[in-house]
Structures are given as structure tokens and as C-alpha cells.
Design an enzyme around this catalytic site. Sequence first.
Site, short mmCIF file in Angstrom:
data_model
loop_
_atom_site.label_atom_id
_atom_site.label_comp_id
_atom_site.label_asym_id
_atom_site.label_seq_id
_atom_site.Cartn_x
_atom_site.Cartn_y
_atom_site.Cartn_z
N ASP A 246 46.43 -35.11 7.83
CA ASP A 246 47.77 -35.12 7.25
C ASP A 246 48.05 -36.53 6.72
OD1 ASP A 246 50.80 -35.36 7.18
OD2 ASP A 246 50.59 -33.27 7.84
N HIS B 37 49.52 -23.00 6.42
CA HIS B 37 48.71 -24.04 7.03
C HIS B 37 49.11 -24.26 8.48
CE1 HIS B 37 52.22 -26.11 5.27
NE2 HIS B 37 52.06 -27.06 6.19
#
Length: 117
Positions: free
Chosen positions: A35, A103
Site C-alpha cells: 500500500d 481488494h
Amino acid sequence: MAGEPQADCLFCKIVAKEIPATIVQETESTLAFRDINPQAPTHVLVIPKVHFPDAASLAAGDPEAAAEVLRAAGEVAEGEGVESYRIVFNTGAGAGQTVFHAHAHVLAGRGLEWPPG
């Protein structure tokens, strides 16, 4: 159309390698990458390569791909060397979803007691 790549989708562009990402793992049906705004020492996103806007539509439209995302999340955690981790799916803007491609967030490495915060 669900399942088909979307030209305006950030994650579809990452799958197509049009946008770079720090890839942690790739399988035939999933892609896992770090991320860019980590919320924990380990924060990896696991996405299906097929496009569905959220986890519920993925599970309804392609249950096998949904299972592969969960399998890959466990493999990512193992590869990261963490035994305790959280898998989070945000669904809808009100829940914090900012990219509308299903996700899973794999989070570990800090206190993850419930409720989150």
C-alpha cells in the site's frame, strides 16, 4: 462490465503493468502489492486480476476469484513472516473504499485489537 478491465481503474492499470507498484506476490489470478499509504508496518493489498467494484460483487460474480484473494492474503502474510494479521475489505465510500476494484488489505505489525482504531 464486471470482470472486464476498466480503463479508468487504478488497480486494473496496475494489473496491466501500466502503473508501477511494489509487487509482493503474483499468481495467475491475483496480484499483491504494498500500500502506498501504509496503516501498519505490514500493509499489502491483494486484488483479483478481474475487475469487480467491491468484495460482495466479487464473491457473487466470481466466487473462485474471491477465494483466491483470501488464499493469496494468507500466503502474503506467511511470506511477510507474520503469524497474526488482519484481512480487511472496505465496501463503499462510507467505509473508506477509495479504489472501486475489490481488494483485501493485509495488515500486521502493530496492535490490531478490536474495535480498530
